[in-house]
Every structure is written in C-alpha cells, then in structure tokens.
Write an enzyme that holds these catalytic residues in place. Structure first.
Site: not given
Length: 530
Positions: A399-401, A404
């Site tokens: 994941f892109d933090k 998100t």
C-alpha cells in the site's frame, strides 16, 4: 448491435456496460451517416451523441421512476386478476373463451402483461427481423404467449412482471456502482480562464488550444496540462497521486489537469489539448474499465451462443416427444398416465422460462461491475473486470500509506524544543510563522496551538518555495520550514540534529535554533492494524 456494427469494414464498436454506451471508432468521416442509419435501424430508440457533447450526467433516476411506474401499474392489474380469478370466477379459465367470466379474468392479466412486457415483445419482433431467434426476448415471448394459449394467465403475466422487477434491481445495482466509480474521479474542471491581453475569459476546456495561456485562481481545479509561466503556489495533487502533502509550484514547473490550486494566482501555458490531458485520459480509462472483460465473462458469452439453441431444441423435444412416444405401443408401459400435448407444451414453456439465458448472461457482468462499484465506494478503483478477477490470486499487497491507510490529514505528534525553549514557546513561534499560510501543515500547527494569534504583530511575511517561511513579528525574525531552510546562506543556523525523515517543521528565532515539530498523518479508523 456491437456484433452487427463490427461487421462493417472500417468501424470498431465497443459496448461499455458500465456507462450504458456504445463507443464507435470510424476510420472515415464519410461513413458516419451510414453507420448512424444502421444503428437506428437496429435500435430506433438509441440516443447518438458525439464525445464533445457527452456529459457526465445520466438520466438514471428518470429510468428508475419509469420502471417503478410500470411495475406498480402492472402489479395492480396482476393482483386484480388474481383476486377475480381465484375469488370471483374460480375455474372459469378451464371453461374456455365462450363464457363472459373467461374474458373478465383474461383482461386484467393481459393489461398487466402488456404494461410490463411490451418492450420484451418489441425486442423479440426486432430480433425476428434480424433473423435472431435465440435472444432472451424471443424465448420469453414464446414462453409467455404459449402460457396464455394454454390458459395459464397468471404464469404469463407473472413472468413478465417479475422480470421487470429484476430489471429494476439490476438497474439500481449498476447505476449505484456507476455513480460510485464516477464520484471517485470528480476531477474534471468545468471551465478554463483563457488569458488574453491582460484579461481572462471563462471558456470550455475543449476550446483551449496548445500554446494558449490560462489563469488559475486559488481554489480552482486545473483544467489542462501545462507549464507555469508566472506566479507561485501550492497544489493539491491527492486526486491524481493520493499524496496529501501539497506540491509547491513555481515558474517552469509542470501542472496537470485535476490538481487544485491552493495558493496564489498562476499563469499556465497549455502543453496538451483537452483530449490528451491527464484528466481526460484518466476518465477514459474509467469509462473503458468495464469493457475489459474478465475470462469468466468471455466464457459466458461464448457459452450462451451454444446454450440458447440447445435449450430451444430441448424445449421443442420436451413438447413433442413424450406424447408421440405414449402413442407408440413399445413405450406405453413407461408412462403412468395419459400423456397430452397440452401438459407437455406447458412443461416445455416452463422449461424455456427457467432456462432463459438472460440471467446467466447478465449476472456475470453485473457481478463484476457491482464488485468494481463496491470497491470504488471504499476508495479502490479497479481498471476492469479482468483486474478484479486477477485479484483473487493476490497473496501480497503493498500500500501507499498517505491517503490510503491514512486520512491524508496531518496532526502534530511530537514537539522537540532545544536551546532553552519550552514546548509551548516552540509551538507558539511555529503558529505565529504559519499564521498567513494556507498550507495543510500550517493549519495542523495552528490547530495544535489552539490559541489566538495576534496577526497585527506580524510586520512581514515571506514564503520561500520548497523551503518554508520567514516572518518578522514584533521586530524579531522567525524562520520555519524543512531542514534545508536552516542551511540557506543568509540563515546558516547552527543546530546539532538534521532531522529530514518524515514531516518535520524546524523553527528558529533570530537565527537561534528553537527545535522542531513532528507531524504525522492520521490512520484511518477502518485500516487494519498489524
């Protein structure tokens, strides 16, 4: 329609189940009129619009209301027929058309059937004209008309009514998913400020040409891709990149359509036409997402071409063979009672209705599109059904933090004072320096401070792009920003720790290092913690 149009040389037709449209690519403009006539021959009620005239708004609510109206009227006459049939004239259907009671019972069923099923009948007639005898409309029509002929009026009207109810729920599911997907990407600007001779005029982004200059004011969405030629600002790029930290823009920097200008007024020289802009390509990707069929969808499409003729053949065999075999001495012992054509025609009609391929053919696309819509409501956009199907094989997700797993909203999490300053003094200096800034980080610091700021004490305010701010307040200089601002030649502020990781705001008072403030994004409540 798609298959018929693809048979025309130089024409490519692509059915977009998501948008309820058929996208046409015609090699020669001279063929457009011929193709349009062909479309209207196939489906006279189709609306034809060019991509320039197409809008995002759809008349889904109107169609939903129309379906509810049909279902309500048809349901009223259907229930009326049931009451008359079973309470006032029970058994009259078996007496035949010679009695008046038969027609009293027949009429409400017929009205209910026509209201809910006239479009199915029209589709069947059109299919016959195209020699298409295996469509779901044709099969439904045969089954229900046959039910009328053998006196099973409730079954005939009921099948059409419940088919219309199913169509309503299908439309609701598809429409809801479609709206969810489009709401995820409301990034298209409605207008552009065309800048000429020192004045700006609001025009459609489609009317702006490459090389034109547009003016973008604070709070406006960037309508077209281009290069900044005047002014400095910060831009919210979260709609395109998911990054919640605004990007600083200055002369020579590239801006993309879909960004939101948060700072000052800028002039931008357009580098791409509207059709080639970032936002147009993203929206085109979304519109074509459902056209990328999954392997399961492609299999169902191929299977239905074989399945439907087989079902029709079996229905015919079911209606004819048992009575014929019963009248053959060799097979009489196999039957327990007299086999009549009426009984087996009724059974074959039931078989046709329950075997109608419309549910089979439509259920898979609706399921995939519903899945794409459900994901979009949670902020996840699948590029197509094939990608959604492939997702079941995923074993690791990266994941892109920011934006998100997090809210994309910053919060002060730590304050580190130095050189004798207290935490409260450090936070007050930072808040004072950020009082005139509209940057999200500045807002977070002001929220953390919570007190009132005497903006009258601020004699000067200077924003240094990509570094931070310099403020003169009550005759004293406050510098706040990232670590690089401490190393500027005119500052060269002595400090022992160069904290550069994460989101950190360093503060100095009269070139004396006061400390730094750490900010962090807020984790979403529904994000799983590990």
């Amino acid at each position: 329609m798609q298959d018929a149009l693809n048979e025309i040389e130089g024409v490519k037709a692509e059915l977009n189940f998501a948008a309820g449209t058929l996208i046409l690519e015609i090699q020669e403009s001279s063929m457009e009129e011929f193709v349009i006539k062909r479309i209207l021959q196939l489906e006279p009620e189709v609306q034809i619009v060019s991509t320039e005239e197409a809008t995002e708004e759809e008349n889904e609510e109107g169609r939903g209301r129309e379906l509810i109206k049909k279902i309500t009227l048809s349901g009223f006459f259907f229930v009326t027929g049931l009451i008359i049939d079973y309470y006032f004239f029970p058994g009259v259907r078996n007496a035949g058309a010679v009695t008046s009671g038969f027609w009293i019972v027949f009429f409400p069923y017929l009205v209910a059937y026509i209201i809910s099923g006239h479009d199915v009948l029209e589709g069947a007639v059109k299919g016959i004209r195209r020699l298409d005898f295996f469509s779901e409309n044709f099969l439904m029509s045969i089954a229900t008309i046959g039910a009328f002929l053998i006196g099973e009026f409730p079954e005939a009207a009921g099948v059409m009514l419940f088919f219309k109810v199913g169509e309503y729920f299908e439309d609701r599911a598809v429409g809801h998913s479609r709206r969810s997907i489009k709401s995820l990407l409301k990034i298209r600007a409605d207008y552009a400020n065309l800048y000429r001779d020192g004045e700006s005029i609001q025009v459609s982004p489609r009317d702006v040409k490459v090389g034109d200059i547009i003016l973008i004011k604070p709070g406006e969405r960037v309508p077209l891709d281009g290069e900044v030629i005047q002014g400095e600002t910060t831009a919210d790029t979260s709609a395109l990149t998911g990054e919640s930290v605004p990007r600083r823009l200055g002369v020579g920097d590239t801006v993309l359509s879909g960004m939101v200008n948060q700072g000052g007024v800028i002039l931008v020289r357009v580098s791409r036409a509207y059709e080639q802009s970032t936002v147009s390509r993203i929206l085109e990707l979304v519109e074509r997402a459902a056209s990328e069929k999954a392997q399961t969808e492609r299999f169902i499409t191929r299977f239905s071409r074989v399945y439907t003729p087989v079902v029709v053949s079996l229905a015919i065999a079911m209606a004819v063979l048992p009575p014929l075999l019963y009248h053959t001495k060799l097979f009489i012992p196999l039957f327990s009672h007299v086999q009549t054509y009426q009984e087996w025609i009724y059974r074959s009609l039931v078989f046709l209705v329950i075997s109608c391929p419309c549910a089979l053919v439509l259920s898979i696309p609706v399921a995939f599109f519903g899945g794409i819509g459900a994901a979009s409501r949670r902020g996840v956009l699948f590029k197509g059904a094939n990608h959604l199907e492939a997702f079941r094989k995923v074993h690791t997700v990266v994941f892109d933090k920011t934006g998100t797993l997090t809210e994309g909203v910053f919060k002060v999490v730590d304050i580190k004072p130095f050189n004798g300053f207290t935490s409260d003094e450090l936070l007050r200096l930072a808040a004072l320096s950020e009082a005139h800034s509209n940057h999200p980080i500045a807002k977070s610091i002001l929220d953390a401070y919570g007190g009132s700021i005497d903006e009258g004490s601020i004699q000067s305010y200077e924003e240094i792009p990509s570094y931070g701010v310099r403020v003169i307040a009550d005759g004293r200089e406050i510098v706040a920003g990232n670590d690089r601002i401490l190393h500027l030649d005119e500052n060269n502020i002595q400090h022992d720790n160069c904290v550069t990781e994460g989101t950190v705001v360093h503060v100095a008072l009269d070139k004396r290092y006061a400390g730094y403030i750490v900010l962090s994004d807020v984790i979403r409540e529904d994000a799983a913690k590990t």
